[in-house]
Scaffold this motif. Structure first.
Motif, PDB file in Angstrom:
ATOM      1  N   THR A  64       0.833  -1.212   0.000  1.00 23.08           N
ATOM      2  CA  THR A  64       0.000   0.000   0.000  1.00 23.08           C
ATOM      3  C   THR A  64       0.862   1.254   0.000  1.00 23.08           C
ATOM      4  O   THR A  64       0.480   2.282  -0.556  1.00 23.08           O
ATOM      5  CB  THR A  64      -0.952   0.016   1.224  1.00 23.08           C
ATOM      6  N   ASP A  65       2.040   1.167   0.620  1.00 28.23           N
ATOM      7  CA  ASP A  65       2.964   2.311   0.609  1.00 28.23           C
ATOM      8  C   ASP A  65       3.480   2.579  -0.806  1.00 28.23           C
ATOM      9  O   ASP A  65       3.466   3.713  -1.296  1.00 28.23           O
ATOM     10  CB  ASP A  65       4.155   2.044   1.536  1.00 28.23           C
ATOM     11  N   LEU A  66       3.956   1.524  -1.458  1.00 34.10           N
ATOM     12  CA  LEU A  66       4.614   1.687  -2.760  1.00 34.10           C
ATOM     13  C   LEU A  66       3.626   1.907  -3.904  1.00 34.10           C
ATOM     14  O   LEU A  66       3.972   2.520  -4.911  1.00 34.10           O
ATOM     15  CB  LEU A  66       5.492   0.465  -3.056  1.00 34.10           C
ATOM     16  N   LYS A  67       2.406   1.381  -3.747  1.00 36.48           N
ATOM     17  CA  LYS A  67       1.429   1.476  -4.838  1.00 36.48           C
ATOM     18  C   LYS A  67       1.154   2.932  -5.225  1.00 36.48           C
ATOM     19  O   LYS A  67       0.906   3.246  -6.384  1.00 36.48           O
ATOM     20  CB  LYS A  67       0.127   0.782  -4.417  1.00 36.48           C
ATOM     21  N   LEU A  68       1.232   3.820  -4.230  1.00 35.30           N
ATOM     22  CA  LEU A  68       0.979   5.248  -4.492  1.00 35.30           C
ATOM     23  C   LEU A  68       1.993   5.835  -5.464  1.00 35.30           C
ATOM     24  O   LEU A  68       1.682   6.770  -6.205  1.00 35.30           O
ATOM     25  CB  LEU A  68       1.040   6.041  -3.177  1.00 35.30           C
ATOM     26  N   TYR A  69       3.204   5.287  -5.464  1.00 33.87           N
ATOM     27  CA  TYR A  69       4.296   5.899  -6.235  1.00 33.87           C
ATOM     28  C   TYR A  69       4.680   5.087  -7.474  1.00 33.87           C
ATOM     29  O   TYR A  69       5.662   5.418  -8.142  1.00 33.87           O
ATOM     30  CB  TYR A  69       5.516   6.096  -5.317  1.00 33.87           C
ATOM     31  N   LEU A  70       3.925   4.043  -7.787  1.00 38.75           N
ATOM     32  CA  LEU A  70       4.243   3.235  -8.975  1.00 38.75           C
ATOM     33  C   LEU A  70       4.200   4.034 -10.279  1.00 38.75           C
ATOM     34  O   LEU A  70       4.994   3.763 -11.187  1.00 38.75           O
ATOM     35  CB  LEU A  70       3.300   2.027  -9.069  1.00 38.75           C
ATOM     36  N   PRO A  71       3.279   5.027 -10.423  1.00 40.19           N
ATOM     37  CA  PRO A  71       3.284   5.807 -11.673  1.00 40.19           C
ATOM     38  C   PRO A  71       4.622   6.487 -11.960  1.00 40.19           C
ATOM     39  O   PRO A  71       4.942   6.775 -13.115  1.00 40.19           O
ATOM     40  CB  PRO A  71       2.186   6.847 -11.443  1.00 40.19           C
ATOM     41  N   ALA A  72       5.433   6.713 -10.923  1.00 36.42           N
ATOM     42  CA  ALA A  72       6.727   7.374 -11.122  1.00 36.42           C
ATOM     43  C   ALA A  72       7.723   6.491 -11.869  1.00 36.42           C
ATOM     44  O   ALA A  72       8.755   6.969 -12.337  1.00 36.42           O
ATOM     45  CB  ALA A  72       7.326   7.764  -9.769  1.00 36.42           C
ATOM     46  N   LEU A  73       7.392   5.197 -12.005  1.00 37.53           N
ATOM     47  CA  LEU A  73       8.337   4.286 -12.667  1.00 37.53           C
ATOM     48  C   LEU A  73       8.391   4.480 -14.176  1.00 37.53           C
ATOM     49  O   LEU A  73       9.342   4.060 -14.828  1.00 37.53           O
ATOM     50  CB  LEU A  73       7.966   2.828 -12.356  1.00 37.53           C
ATOM     51  N   LYS A  74       7.336   5.089 -14.732  1.00 42.81           N
ATOM     52  CA  LYS A  74       7.295   5.387 -16.180  1.00 42.81           C
ATOM     53  C   LYS A  74       7.593   4.139 -17.022  1.00 42.81           C
ATOM     54  O   LYS A  74       8.414   4.153 -17.937  1.00 42.81           O
ATOM     55  CB  LYS A  74       8.309   6.478 -16.537  1.00 42.81           C
ATOM     56  N   GLY A  75       6.934   3.029 -16.662  1.00 39.61           N
ATOM     57  CA  GLY A  75       7.070   1.827 -17.495  1.00 39.61           C
ATOM     58  C   GLY A  75       8.196   0.908 -17.082  1.00 39.61           C
ATOM     59  O   GLY A  75       8.289  -0.208 -17.578  1.00 39.61           O
ATOM     60  N   ARG A  76       9.109   1.365 -16.199  1.00 40.27           N
ATOM     61  CA  ARG A  76      10.185   0.470 -15.767  1.00 40.27           C
ATOM     62  C   ARG A  76       9.602  -0.668 -14.934  1.00 40.27           C
ATOM     63  O   ARG A  76       8.748  -0.449 -14.080  1.00 40.27           O
ATOM     64  CB  ARG A  76      11.199   1.253 -14.904  1.00 40.27           C
ATOM     65  N   VAL A  77      10.036  -1.900 -15.161  1.00 45.77           N
ATOM     66  CA  VAL A  77       9.467  -3.037 -14.449  1.00 45.77           C
ATOM     67  C   VAL A  77      10.196  -3.204 -13.125  1.00 45.77           C
ATOM     68  O   VAL A  77      11.261  -3.812 -13.042  1.00 45.77           O
ATOM     69  CB  VAL A  77       9.548  -4.320 -15.299  1.00 45.77           C
ATOM     70  N   PHE A  78       9.613  -2.640 -12.114  1.00 50.56           N
ATOM     71  CA  PHE A  78      10.189  -2.621 -10.776  1.00 50.56           C
ATOM     72  C   PHE A  78      10.341  -4.031 -10.196  1.00 50.56           C
ATOM     73  O   PHE A  78      11.307  -4.340  -9.541  1.00 50.56           O
ATOM     74  CB  PHE A  78       9.275  -1.766  -9.899  1.00 50.56           C
ATOM     75  N   CYS A  79       9.337  -4.894 -10.493  1.00 50.48           N
ATOM     76  CA  CYS A  79       9.310  -6.200  -9.847  1.00 50.48           C
ATOM     77  C   CYS A  79      10.491  -7.079 -10.223  1.00 50.48           C
ATOM     78  O   CYS A  79      10.860  -7.978  -9.478  1.00 50.48           O
ATOM     79  CB  CYS A  79       8.011  -6.933 -10.164  1.00 50.48           C
ATOM     80  N   VAL A  80      11.066  -6.870 -11.413  1.00 49.90           N
ATOM     81  CA  VAL A  80      12.216  -7.684 -11.832  1.00 49.90           C
ATOM     82  C   VAL A  80      13.354  -7.496 -10.847  1.00 49.90           C
ATOM     83  O   VAL A  80      14.011  -8.451 -10.430  1.00 49.90           O
ATOM     84  CB  VAL A  80      12.647  -7.310 -13.269  1.00 49.90           C
ATOM     85  N   SER A  81      13.578  -6.249 -10.442  1.00 45.70           N
ATOM     86  CA  SER A  81      14.661  -5.999  -9.486  1.00 45.70           C
ATOM     87  C   SER A  81      14.297  -6.506  -8.103  1.00 45.70           C
ATOM     88  O   SER A  81      15.172  -6.903  -7.341  1.00 45.70           O
ATOM     89  CB  SER A  81      14.976  -4.503  -9.437  1.00 45.70           C
ATOM     90  N   CYS A  82      12.988  -6.504  -7.794  1.00 45.06           N
ATOM     91  CA  CYS A  82      12.566  -6.979  -6.475  1.00 45.06           C
ATOM     92  C   CYS A  82      12.768  -8.483  -6.332  1.00 45.06           C
ATOM     93  O   CYS A  82      13.144  -8.972  -5.281  1.00 45.06           O
ATOM     94  CB  CYS A  82      11.087  -6.661  -6.242  1.00 45.06           C
ATOM     95  N   VAL A  83      12.455  -9.223  -7.412  1.00 40.40           N
ATOM     96  CA  VAL A  83      12.541 -10.678  -7.347  1.00 40.40           C
ATOM     97  C   VAL A  83      13.971 -11.110  -7.049  1.00 40.40           C
ATOM     98  O   VAL A  83      14.214 -12.150  -6.445  1.00 40.40           O
ATOM     99  CB  VAL A  83      12.037 -11.315  -8.673  1.00 40.40           C
ATOM    100  N   ALA A  84      14.920 -10.288  -7.492  1.00 36.65           N
ATOM    101  CA  ALA A  84      16.330 -10.622  -7.265  1.00 36.65           C
ATOM    102  C   ALA A  84      16.694 -10.588  -5.789  1.00 36.65           C
ATOM    103  O   ALA A  84      17.695 -11.153  -5.385  1.00 36.65           O
ATOM    104  CB  ALA A  84      17.221  -9.653  -8.039  1.00 36.65           C
ATOM    105  N   VAL A  85      15.828  -9.917  -4.976  1.00 36.33           N
ATOM    106  CA  VAL A  85      16.096  -9.887  -3.543  1.00 36.33           C
ATOM    107  C   VAL A  85      15.904 -11.292  -2.988  1.00 36.33           C
ATOM    108  O   VAL A  85      14.847 -11.884  -3.174  1.00 36.33           O
ATOM    109  CB  VAL A  85      15.131  -8.903  -2.830  1.00 36.33           C
ATOM    110  N   PRO A  86      16.895 -11.891  -2.333  1.00 37.56           N
ATOM    111  CA  PRO A  86      16.772 -13.283  -1.877  1.00 37.56           C
ATOM    112  C   PRO A  86      15.615 -13.452  -0.906  1.00 37.56           C
ATOM    113  O   PRO A  86      15.416 -12.630  -0.007  1.00 37.56           O
ATOM    114  CB  PRO A  86      18.115 -13.553  -1.195  1.00 37.56           C
TER     115      PRO A  86
END
Length: 957
Positions: free
Chosen positions: A357-379
């Motif tokens: 809920t915190d991050l969802k507010l700011y997802l539009p700032a990604l401008k199409g960058r796929v944020f989750c790809v970098s997140c999945v790399a977190v062990p």
């Protein structure tokens, strides 16, 4: 009532058994005991009142009221009688009589603090603010205590709030209240925090922000201790109103240094700083640099902590980037790339449920960058499972981090972009994680949620996506099966129940919904905010008994609102919570103006007519029992409020698929239009019965007074209905589509598509024509009779077309797949409603035509007229009844065929797609519930239509 204090009255011992009987609900024994006591002690007033309470509770309201008034006219002053009468009047919903009771008692015992206090509270129950003010001052003069004085002051404030004239409030009531408080301030008599709160409220309403600020910052402000940071919050609000941005910014900085996790002060800090920049208090670049430095300093302080970091500073940085980007400031780049900052935030707080809920507010700032790809790399810190070598979380924190990744993936639209095969892979993965996560909650209580519940819910959402995208109903069944399985592990999960409720309703099954909604255990105002989920579907899906029950349940809450709110206000006065009193008044107003309240009230009356009119009672008696008058429109159209909680279902959909303000506005417009049409239909039916009564009076008195008035009301209402129908046709062309998890569409589009609205309007038009026929007679109304006959023929044709749209199988098996057609059920309900309206109008036609025909025959006999031709309208009426009989028989035969078909349907023989035995059992359970619900709906529809067929046989001229 039994829990009474020690009373010196010797009669108390005699009255005790009656109190006990009433407390235990044994009202008949209470009445008998009271009668015995009254034989020995005729002047024991309290015994009479207690008997009246027993009579009231056994349904003998008139006897109870007569007995109570006998005692009330004697103006008793004993505490027992007064308390008992107060209880009785409250149960009768006659609080205004309590005021008269204590007015008389105060006159007889003018120095009684208790009676004056009761009188004040009695005025509070009925909202007599001026009398409350006077009663409060009278009480203060007898017993000079601060609370009584401020009761009077608050009553002045309430006069200001309720005044129709704002000028009067600002120039008389509030200044007088201010002077009264200032008098106490000068005399240094202010004692309690509530008194300071009231002073602040008065100054705030007068717009005296400078004076209010002085009060808060002065010695009086030190009394504000009940709420954390109460003084600071009030100061901040006043600085913003006064546009004193430097002080506001300094205060926000100070408070954030003290508590860096208080989000409200981040907003205040940024607001005030940007206002300072806009007003050139500081250079733009310098101001932005100041904000960035401040936020970075807070983050550095958090990074250096050995204990767990607070989220506030990191979110503050994202909020600052968001605001700078909105203003088009290049300085935002100095704070870092949003995706890097979000990845960092996830690495720190990804194991918290609030991370999404915190991050969802700011997802539009990604401008199409796929944020989750970098997140999945977190062990994830997982362990390898044998099946397919999948990696699953090894503890609840790792589970929450992986769940957050999945939620963010959906919020970014990655799920929606997948092919159907891709979505099925996502579902398999989510289900695997759900089942694996159940081990973490193996010892959880039934009232606790499983750690992995959100996997199950998300998988159900993807099933819904597939259902809507491909039209494959098997996806809906699998979604239902999965949610049923989820409920078996988490019986208290409200989100499972809400989504299940929605799926069942979309499949046309209301029977399982009743238990699901009941298990949600909705409390108080939730009946207004989420009640629409229940009442929207009950009647349209043919469950009339359940619809009646759900409407009654909802209306009980709304009707008790008035009484309950009065009690809240009284408690607020008693405990000095003056700032809550306007909130309680606003709550009462909000509920009285509720769209849902107006809808349920209207639908409940229509439902009563469809179930009972001309079956149990005549239409006239049914309308009379509702106290329904066609002239009066009790719906506050100009102030209607949409109190529905349209976001009650959890959603992780991306912004372009989420609920928007445009959806809300369109839904409100559609709801109001449908409500207007239903309300006008109801009032036209009331006008129909009013015309009938006017005709009877005309025939008995030989006068036409009143008939014309009733006819003009009917004509005006019909004109409004036609306008509403035109608006509805225009609105349906827009075809507003709402998100699946958003507001449900009204019945408007379906009513227009099946011809129900058009047919009911044609039938109700006869109300106007009948009045004209009554005035002109049969021998001079050839043209009018032709019009009426054409309408008769048109009604039969329209009903036949509606009947044709009911044809088809509600539930059928094709190629080992189950297929539902819930729209057929809704069409059957529309047919029932329309047939009922047509029959009521036809009954009124018979009442008008019958005496006209008899009168014409008498004239012919006197003139010895040999012309035996039957008037056209009589022939037309016979054609109408014959046509109605035929159409009704067809529909009843169709319902019977459907019932037989459903009964013969063997769901057990259905082969489901490859599933585990447990999953298959849950899917079959869902199918059985839908099957059972359809049967019940058909039975209720069939029973009602058979009763209508019986009334049709009595329609003869």
């Amino acid at each position: 009532m039994a829990a009474r204090g020690h009373v010196q009255d010797p009669n108390d011992r005699r009255l005790r058994p009656i109190y006990d009987y009433l407390d235990n609900g044994n009202n008949k024994m209470a009445i008998q005991q009271a009668d015995k006591l009254l034989k020995k002690h005729k002047d024991l007033h309290c015994a009479k009142v207690l008997k009246a309470i027993g009579l009231q509770r056994t349904g003998k309201q008139d006897e109870a009221f007569t007995l109570a008034q006998e005692v009330a006219t004697l103006e008793p002053t004993d505490d027992n009688s007064l308390q008992a009468l107060t209880i009785l009047y409250r149960e009768m919903h006659r609080p205004e009589l309590v005021t008269k009771l204590y007015e008389a008692a105060v006159k007889k015992v003018p120095l009684s603090e208790e009676y004056h206090s009761h009188l004040f509270m009695a005025y509070a129950r009925v909202g007599e603010y001026k009398k409350m003010q006077q009663a409060g001052m009278a009480l203060y003069k007898i017993v000079p205590k601060n609370p009584y004085y401020f009761w009077s002051v608050m009553s002045l404030v309430m006069q200001a709030i309720s005044a129709q004239d704002e000028k009067l409030a600002q120039t008389m009531f509030l200044p007088l209240a201010e002077r009264m408080v200032e008098k106490m301030v000068k005399e240094e008599k202010i004692e309690a925090e509530a008194e300071v709160q009231l002073y602040f409220m008065i100054l705030e309403r007068l717009g005296k922000c400078e004076e209010a600020l002085e009060v808060i910052r002065g010695p009086l402000g030190e009394k504000l201790t009940s709420e954390l940071q109460s003084r600071e919050s009030k100061c901040m609000m006043l600085y913003q109103r006064l546009q004193r941005w430097p002080e506001g910014n300094a205060l926000a900085s100070k408070l954030l240094l003290k508590n860096p996790d208080d989000w409200q002060f981040y907003s205040c800090y940024f607001d005030s700083l940007f206002h300072l920049i806009d007003q050139s208090w500081t250079e733009e670049g310098e101001g932005f640099h100041l904000a960035m430095t401040f936020v970075e300093d807070r983050i550095k302080a958090e990074d250096q902590k050995e204990t767990r970091q607070l989220r506030g500073p990191y979110l503050g940085r994202l909020e600052l980037i968001h605001r700078l980007r909105e203003r088009g400031c290049p300085e935002e780049a100095q704070l870092g790339e949003p995706w890097d900052l979000m990845t960092q935030y996830f690495s720190q707080f990804g194991d918290k449920p609030c991370c999404i809920t915190d991050l969802k507010l700011y997802l539009p700032a990604l401008k199409g960058r796929v944020f989750c790809v970098s997140c999945v790399a977190v062990p994830l810190g997982g362990e390898s499972e044998e099946e397919g070598g999948s990696v699953f979380p090894e503890d609840t924190k790792a589970l929450q981090r992986h769940l957050c990744v999945c939620q963010l993936s959906r919020a970014l639209g990655l799920h929606h972009a997948l092919s159907p095969e891709g979505k099925l892979r996502v579902i398999r993965d989510l289900k695997a994680h759900y089942h694996h996560g159940l081990k973490f909650g193996a010892t959880a209580l039934k009232t606790e949620l499983q750690f992995s519940d959100m996997y199950c819910l998300m998988a159900a959402h993807v099933y819904v996506d597939l259902w809507k995208e491909t039209g494959e109903e098997s996806m809906a069944w699998q979604g239902i099966g999965l949610l049923q399985e989820g409920l078996s592990h988490s019986p208290s999960n409200a989100q499972f129940k809400l989504l299940l409720l929605l799926l069942y309703c979309h499949l046309g099954a209301f029977e399982p919904v009743v238990d699901l909604y009941s298990s949600l255990d909705a409390k108080h105002v939730q009946h207004d905010t989420i009640g629409y989920l229940l009442t929207r579907y009950a009647e349209p899906l043919g469950q009339f008994a359940a619809a009646s029950q759900s409407c009654n349940f909802t209306l009980r809450f709304f009707h008790s609102n008035q009484k309950d709110t009065s009690e809240y206000i009284i408690q607020a006065y008693k405990y000095g919570a003056f700032e809550k009193i306007p909130e309680f008044i606003a709550l009462r107003s909000r509920l009285n103006q509720s769209l849902h309240f107006a809808q349920v009230r209207t639908e409940r009356m229509l439902l009563d007519l469809f179930l009972e009119a001309d079956i149990v009672l005549s239409l006239e008696e049914s309308v009379k029992s509702m106290s329904l008058t066609p002239e009066e429109d009790d719906i506050p159209w100009d102030t209607l409020r949409d109190n529905r909680d349209l976001t009650v279902l959890t959603s992780w959909d991306p912004r372009d698929r989420s609920l928007t303000e445009e959806h809300r506005r369109a839904s409100m417009e559609e709801e109001c239009l449908w409500l207007r049409m239903r309300s006008l239909t109801l009032r036209l039916l009331a006008a129909l019965t009013a015309l009938g009564r006017a005709h009877q009076q005309q025939n008995s008195l030989g006068s036409e007074n009143g008939v014309g008035d009733k006819a003009s009301v009917a004509a005006r209402l019909f004109s409004q209905l036609e306008q509403a129908l035109q608006s509805a046709a225009c609105l349906s062309e827009k075809r507003s589509q709402y998100p699946f998890l958003g507001p449900p569409s009204t019945r408007l589009a379906a009513a227009l598509a099946c011809g129900s609205c058009q047919c009911q309007t044609s039938a109700l038009q006869l109300t106007v024509h009948l009045q004209e026929l009554e005035t002109m007679g049969l021998d001079e109304s050839t043209e009018l009779q032709t019009r009426i006959c054409n309408t008769f023929k048109s009604l039969v044709i329209q009903l036949q077309e509606m009947s044709n749209k009911c044809n088809g199988d509600l539930l059928e098996m094709k190629d080992s797949r189950l297929k539902t057609q819930p729209s057929l059920l809704e069409n059957l309900v529309f047919f029932l409603e329309t047939m009922s309206v047509v029959l009521w109008v036809a009954s009124q036609c018979a009442k008008v035509i019958r005496p006209l025909k008899a009168s014409l025959q008498k004239k012919k006999k006197k003139k010895k007229d040999t012309n035996t031709a039957t008037p056209a309208v009589v022939c037309g009426f016979q054609v109408l009844t014959g046509g109605l009989q035929e159409v009704l028989s067809q529909v009843l035969e169709h319902i019977k065929t459907q019932e037989l078909g459903l009964t013969a349907l063997k769901l057990a023989s259905l082969t489901l797609e490859p599933h585990t035995q447990e999953e298959e059992s849950f899917i079959r359970a869902g199918m059985d519930k839908v099957h059972s619900s359809y049967l019940r709906s058909l039975q209720e529809l069939g029973d009602l239509l058979k009763r209508r067929a019986e009334t049709l046989k009595t329609l003869k001229i």
